[in-house]
Scaffold this motif. Structure first.
Motif, mmCIF file in Angstrom:
data_model
loop_
_atom_site.group_PDB
_atom_site.id
_atom_site.type_symbol
_atom_site.label_atom_id
_atom_site.label_comp_id
_atom_site.label_asym_id
_atom_site.label_seq_id
_atom_site.Cartn_x
_atom_site.Cartn_y
_atom_site.Cartn_z
ATOM 1 N N SER A 67 5.567 15.028 0.422
ATOM 2 C CA SER A 67 4.987 14.675 1.718
ATOM 3 C C SER A 67 5.866 15.219 2.836
ATOM 4 O O SER A 67 7.100 15.172 2.753
ATOM 5 C CB SER A 67 4.884 13.157 1.864
ATOM 6 O OG SER A 67 3.961 12.612 0.955
ATOM 7 N N ILE A 81 -8.382 6.741 7.128
ATOM 8 C CA ILE A 81 -6.928 6.932 7.021
ATOM 9 C C ILE A 81 -6.170 5.889 7.833
ATOM 10 O O ILE A 81 -5.206 5.284 7.336
ATOM 11 C CB ILE A 81 -6.539 8.362 7.458
ATOM 12 C CG1 ILE A 81 -7.291 9.393 6.614
ATOM 13 C CG2 ILE A 81 -5.036 8.558 7.309
ATOM 14 C CD1 ILE A 81 -7.037 10.830 7.009
ATOM 15 N N ARG A 105 -6.027 2.538 6.127
ATOM 16 C CA ARG A 105 -5.153 2.596 4.956
ATOM 17 C C ARG A 105 -3.698 2.322 5.343
ATOM 18 O O ARG A 105 -2.991 1.558 4.683
ATOM 19 C CB ARG A 105 -5.205 3.999 4.325
ATOM 20 C CG ARG A 105 -6.375 4.282 3.429
ATOM 21 C CD ARG A 105 -6.299 5.728 2.945
ATOM 22 N NE ARG A 105 -7.449 6.060 2.128
ATOM 23 C CZ ARG A 105 -7.392 6.363 0.832
ATOM 24 N NH1 ARG A 105 -6.221 6.363 0.213
ATOM 25 N NH2 ARG A 105 -8.485 6.662 0.161
ATOM 26 N N THR A 136 2.785 6.904 3.468
ATOM 27 C CA THR A 136 2.568 8.340 3.276
ATOM 28 C C THR A 136 2.789 8.735 1.830
ATOM 29 O O THR A 136 2.004 9.504 1.248
ATOM 30 C CB THR A 136 3.489 9.147 4.201
ATOM 31 O OG1 THR A 136 3.347 8.702 5.552
ATOM 32 C CG2 THR A 136 3.146 10.630 4.145
ATOM 33 N N ASP A 148 2.584 6.810 -0.832
ATOM 34 C CA ASP A 148 1.526 6.242 -1.662
ATOM 35 C C ASP A 148 0.230 7.033 -1.530
ATOM 36 O O ASP A 148 -0.641 6.955 -2.409
ATOM 37 C CB ASP A 148 1.271 4.782 -1.286
ATOM 38 C CG ASP A 148 2.363 3.846 -1.791
ATOM 39 O OD1 ASP A 148 3.256 4.327 -2.537
ATOM 40 O OD2 ASP A 148 2.345 2.654 -1.431
ATOM 41 N N ASN A 149 0.088 7.774 -0.439
ATOM 42 C CA ASN A 149 -1.111 8.582 -0.204
ATOM 43 C C ASN A 149 -0.754 10.074 -0.130
ATOM 44 O O ASN A 149 -1.416 10.841 0.575
ATOM 45 C CB ASN A 149 -1.795 8.139 1.085
ATOM 46 C CG ASN A 149 -2.391 6.750 0.991
ATOM 47 O OD1 ASN A 149 -3.505 6.586 0.500
ATOM 48 N ND2 ASN A 149 -1.639 5.749 1.448
ATOM 49 N N ARG A 150 0.257 10.453 -0.873
ATOM 50 C CA ARG A 150 0.805 11.812 -0.773
ATOM 51 C C ARG A 150 -0.255 12.867 -1.074
ATOM 52 O O ARG A 150 -0.514 13.769 -0.254
ATOM 53 C CB ARG A 150 2.003 11.945 -1.725
ATOM 54 C CG ARG A 150 2.653 13.331 -1.729
ATOM 55 C CD ARG A 150 3.872 13.350 -2.639
ATOM 56 N NE ARG A 150 3.518 12.985 -4.013
ATOM 57 C CZ ARG A 150 3.007 13.840 -4.905
ATOM 58 N NH1 ARG A 150 2.792 15.105 -4.567
ATOM 59 N NH2 ARG A 150 2.724 13.441 -6.124
ATOM 60 N N TYR A 193 -3.481 12.475 -1.378
ATOM 61 C CA TYR A 193 -4.626 12.248 -0.495
ATOM 62 C C TYR A 193 -4.419 12.939 0.852
ATOM 63 O O TYR A 193 -5.332 13.600 1.367
ATOM 64 C CB TYR A 193 -4.818 10.747 -0.309
ATOM 65 C CG TYR A 193 -5.914 10.350 0.642
ATOM 66 C CD1 TYR A 193 -7.224 10.179 0.207
ATOM 67 C CD2 TYR A 193 -5.642 10.121 1.989
ATOM 68 C CE1 TYR A 193 -8.239 9.803 1.073
ATOM 69 C CE2 TYR A 193 -6.653 9.753 2.871
ATOM 70 C CZ TYR A 193 -7.939 9.599 2.409
ATOM 71 O OH TYR A 193 -8.927 9.228 3.286
ATOM 72 N N MET A 194 -3.232 12.808 1.442
ATOM 73 C CA MET A 194 -2.973 13.404 2.755
ATOM 74 C C MET A 194 -2.874 14.923 2.673
ATOM 75 O O MET A 194 -3.270 15.632 3.611
ATOM 76 C CB MET A 194 -1.699 12.810 3.365
ATOM 77 C CG MET A 194 -1.824 11.346 3.770
ATOM 78 S SD MET A 194 -3.179 11.016 4.931
ATOM 79 C CE MET A 194 -2.656 11.960 6.360
#
Length: 846
Positions: A123, A279, A282, A363, A365-367, A369-370
């Motif tokens: 990230s 987003i 989240r 960020t 946890d949603n690496r 995804y982002m």
């Protein structure tokens, strides 16, 4: 022996203090003892003092020195030559591959390139702090956050180090921060005083919020008027972070705010709904959990604007990332009373620390995804751009090469693709010539920024704006532009080339310089400074020059060689030198007889007065507006301006100056004697440039006699719910919007302009009627003036009957009233010349 014992005791005491610090900010966390905490490095607990910026940089330098996981980079300098730094933290493996990681992130943001495998990509997190200098908790939080990332031993800290590249900007506004830190520290009591009336909590004008030129840098990510923003946005485009933070402070009686912002009403029209609907919620769960853990109150959604593209929390949203704004209650000093008791500096810092950690956790946890969203954002931008009926935007001003170059460079700075126009085009009744115009295709990754530059927005979900409601940058630059469904583009523009004009050889009867170019006033000032006599031709004419017949509009400069104190060869050499510096074309003529129009010795030709300018500043004055004027003259034109505090006006002899600038503000502190001195000075030939409500004050004092616009019927409801008061009253404000004005091209205020209409920016609800003198309203509005932004129907009707610029004759002098904002945020290049004409040609305006 005593020193040794003292040293041991001091080390023990400091160790206990540091431990207490770490426990307060990071309860239960264990740290690597080889990494010094900020309190250990600085010698005081974080929150006891406002840390000077140089010490923040030194702490980051220390982390760079002792840890292979930290790297400090200087990306630029402020006006006051403080370094703008970024501290990058990553695992040793990622640090060794930093350039490869950056290139993959750039590739991810480029739909024309194959999508890299994001499953193992770290990230990219940008933690930005302190854009407002007198919101100081964030920079202290930046040091604590950097320490935690490098030294903490928790699983979360290890995960951050292994799976993220963290970029920390400790203070976006170093100059403003140090201004505020000096104030807070030098006025600190022992013990600190919590009374809000104490001097510590009430900064002197202009305060530390703004930078050197009193600009709000949290509005400058789009305009790029200031070096802090220029280097920051250039850096941003090297990385395209997945998440960018923007930490602030608000009123002492508030709690804490984090996104989502106000649904629909404060959202940017080009940002995908996924950003707001998916987003943001989240991430909000992480912020709420961390704030719950420390018992801090918070709120979301009610206000705060995410629409204006120039915010540090909105610009990332338009570039495939997530921008996050955070606001904590402010101690505005070291401790201050609030409705909930005492708010300490340390408390405000801790709020930002826990949300810095929450941001990183969310960020990571949603690496994936982002990362997927970053690619999806730019792919969808290209797809939307391909479907846009416009296909292209064509722009260019055939009369102003410098302003063209400024706008093209501006587009390039925002990574927008620009191409030369290879054909003559007529679009929307406007002509765009080859070599004088450019093409911006909509089918490109930066399509959403293209919309930001060229679209006018008039429809809004809300009628109350935290800030500007319009930002069409092509209008700000005064660019003629038009959508073009079909256009044949030439070469792509990758850099700007300055023109190389050939200076006329041999003797000359006179030299001529067209006034149309943006930097013509700069050349005029440099000529006057060099002792060269310059005159202005007040009517249009045509002359036979070394380039053949040339047409000149009103305001053209004429340098008669027979009226100079310097030798002819010295005058020519100096003109050539200044022309090269300012990129102006100089024409030579061998006779005073013109081909058409008035001749060079006409009574309609007169000497241009050299501006001797003074501006009132200080308590009660709008520092943003004063700063815009100061910045314009300093940075664009190299013109010194005397800035005098209101309380010093009694020491000023106005007769040493020919021009007085009154920015918007409250002038009621001026005594009767000072007002009389002002009246006398104007009546003897002085020029006042008055901005907005400064003009109302001049009216109040009887110096001018302009009239406000009144509608025949202005009815309001007799009764409304109490809860609607903010929305109802707020809707009456003119929320920074764009209108079409009509110019009198024969009036000196319009010298250098060639089109009868001009976009102008207005952020005031002051509506003044045209002058009773039919010749002295050189700028008024068209019949249908509204171009973009919000205005309610009543104010729009008032605007249609209003003037943008009015001249009031006062004895032998005059007042030039501006009711628009010709210098707004250092980016309204299209209207700057109106203001400059008032400086150089004020004595001819009435």
């Amino acid at each position: 022996m005593k020193k040794t014992v003292f040293g041991i005791l001091l080390a023990f005491f400091f160790g206990q203090m540091a431990h207490a610090q770490e426990e307060y900010y990071f309860p239960g966390e264990k740290f690597d003892p080889s990494i010094p905490s900020p309190s250990k490095f600085l010698g005081y607990p974080i929150g006891d003092w406002h840390t000077r910026y140089d010490l923040i940089v030194k702490y980051f330098e220390k982390l760079d020195q002792i840890s292979e996981l930290a790297k400090l980079e200087t990306i630029g300098y402020t006006h006051e030559h403080r370094p703008k730094v970024i501290l990058t933290i990553a695992s040793s493996q990622n640090m060794g591959s930093l350039e490869l990681i950056r290139q993959k992130q750039i590739q991810l943001a480029d739909p024309s390139q194959p999508k890299p495998d994001v499953s193992s990509m770290p990230s990219i997190i940008h933690l930005g702090y302190g854009v407002h200098g007198n919101e100081p908790s964030s920079a202290e939080a930046a040091m604590l956050t950097a320490y935690w990332i490098l030294a903490a031993q928790s699983d979360l800290a290890k995960n951050v180090r292994e799976n993220a590249v963290i970029h920390i900007d400790p203070t976006l506004n170093p100059d403003g921060r140090d201004r505020h830190s000096l104030w807070a520290n030098s006025n600190k009591g022992f013990p600190p005083v919590a009374d809000p009336l104490d001097r510590e909590h009430n900064e002197a004008w202009p305060g530390g919020r703004t930078n050197h030129y009193w600009f709000d840098l949290n509005r400058d990510w789009l305009p790029l008027a200031q070096p802090e923003s220029q280097v920051k946005v250039a850096w941003y485009h090297q990385w395209y972070p997945n998440v960018t933070t923007d930490f602030h402070e608000m009123g002492t009686n508030s709690t804490y705010f984090f996104e989502p912002t106000k649904p629909y009403g404060s959202e940017n029209p080009v940002v995908p709904r996924k950003n707001y609907d998916d987003i943001n919620p989240r991430f909000a769960k992480y912020f709420a959990r961390n704030m719950d853990a420390i018992g801090s109150l918070y709120w979301t959604k009610e206000v705060f604007d995410n629409s204006y593209p120039g915010y540090g929390s909105t610009y990332p949203d338009i570039h495939g990332g997530l921008g996050l704004v955070f606001e904590t209650a402010s101690s505005r000093g070291h401790v201050q009373n609030s409705q909930r008791g005492e708010i300490t500096f340390a408390f405000t810092i801790r709020n930002h620390v826990v949300n810095s950690l929450a941001t990183m956790e969310a960020t990571l946890d949603n690496r994936v995804y982002m990362h997927d969203y970053l690619r999806e954002f730019f792919e969808s931008a290209v797809a939307e751009g391909a479907k846009d009926p416009a296909k292209n935007y064509v722009f260019g001003d055939e009369f102003d090469d410098s302003r063209n170059r400024l706008f093209v460079q501006f587009l390039l700075d925002h990574k927008i693709k620009v191409f030369e126009n290879s054909a003559y085009l007529t679009l929307g009744g406007q002509a765009f010539k080859k070599g004088k115009s450019w093409i911006v295709p909509t089918n490109q990754p930066q399509y959403r920024m293209v919309r930001t530059m060229f679209e006018y927005e008039k429809e809004f979900a809300d009628s109350v704006f935290y800030d500007a409601s319009a930002w069409t940058m092509a209008a700000a630059y005064g660019m003629p532009f038009s959508p073009a469904p079909a256009a044949k583009s030439g070469n792509q523009v990758t850099e700007i080339q300055n023109p190389n004009f050939t200076f006329p050889e041999g003797k000359a009867y006179a030299y001529l310089i067209d006034w149309s170019d943006y930097y013509a006033p700069k050349m005029l000032f440099e000529l006057q400074k060099a002792g060269i006599h310059v005159e202005s031709v007040h009517r249009a004419f045509s002359s036979q020059t070394q380039e053949g017949k040339v047409d000149f509009g009103p305001g053209a400069l004429m340098i008669p060689m027979g009226f100079q104190k310097l030798k002819p060869e010295e005058v020519s050499a100096k003109i050539k030198e200044i022309a090269a510096q300012t990129h102006q074309q100089v024409y030579a003529v061998q006779t005073g007889i013109n081909l058409s129009g008035i001749d060079l010795g006409s009574n309609l030709v007169s000497a241009v007065q050299e501006p001797k300018v003074i501006m009132l500043v200080g308590t009660g004055i709008n520092s943003y507006e004063a700063g815009e004027i100061w910045n314009l003259l300093d940075q664009q034109f190299g013109m010194p301006i005397t800035k005098v505090n209101m309380e010093q006006i009694g020491r000023v002899n106005l007769h040493q100056y020919n021009t007085l600038i009154l920015p918007s503000g409250n002038y009621n502190s001026l005594s009767e004697g000072q007002v009389n001195h002002l009246k006398d000075w104007i009546s003897r030939g002085g020029t006042v440039i008055s901005m907005k409500n400064a003009s109302l004050w001049l009216n109040q004092k009887g110096i001018t006699k302009e009239e406000a616009v009144k509608l025949e019927e202005e009815k309001e409801p007799k009764s409304l719910p109490f809860s609607s008061r903010n929305d109802f009253e707020g809707a009456k404000e003119v929320g920074g919007s764009i209108y079409l004005a009509e110019l009198d091209l024969t009036h000196p205020i319009a010298y250098g302009y060639h089109r009868k209409t001009l976009p102008v920016y207005r952020n005031t609800d002051i509506f003044i009627q045209p002058s009773s003198d039919k010749y002295l309203t050189p700028v008024k509005y068209t019949a249908n003036p509204h171009l973009g932004g919000y205005i309610n129907s009543t104010n729009l009707e008032k605007l249609k009957k209003s003037s943008g610029v009015v001249i009031s004759s006062v004895g032998q002098g005059r007042v030039v009233h501006f009711f628009d904002s010709p210098n707004f945020r250092g980016t309204w290049f299209g209207t700057n010349k109106l203001f400059l004409n008032a400086l150089f040609h004020g004595d001819n305006m009435d």
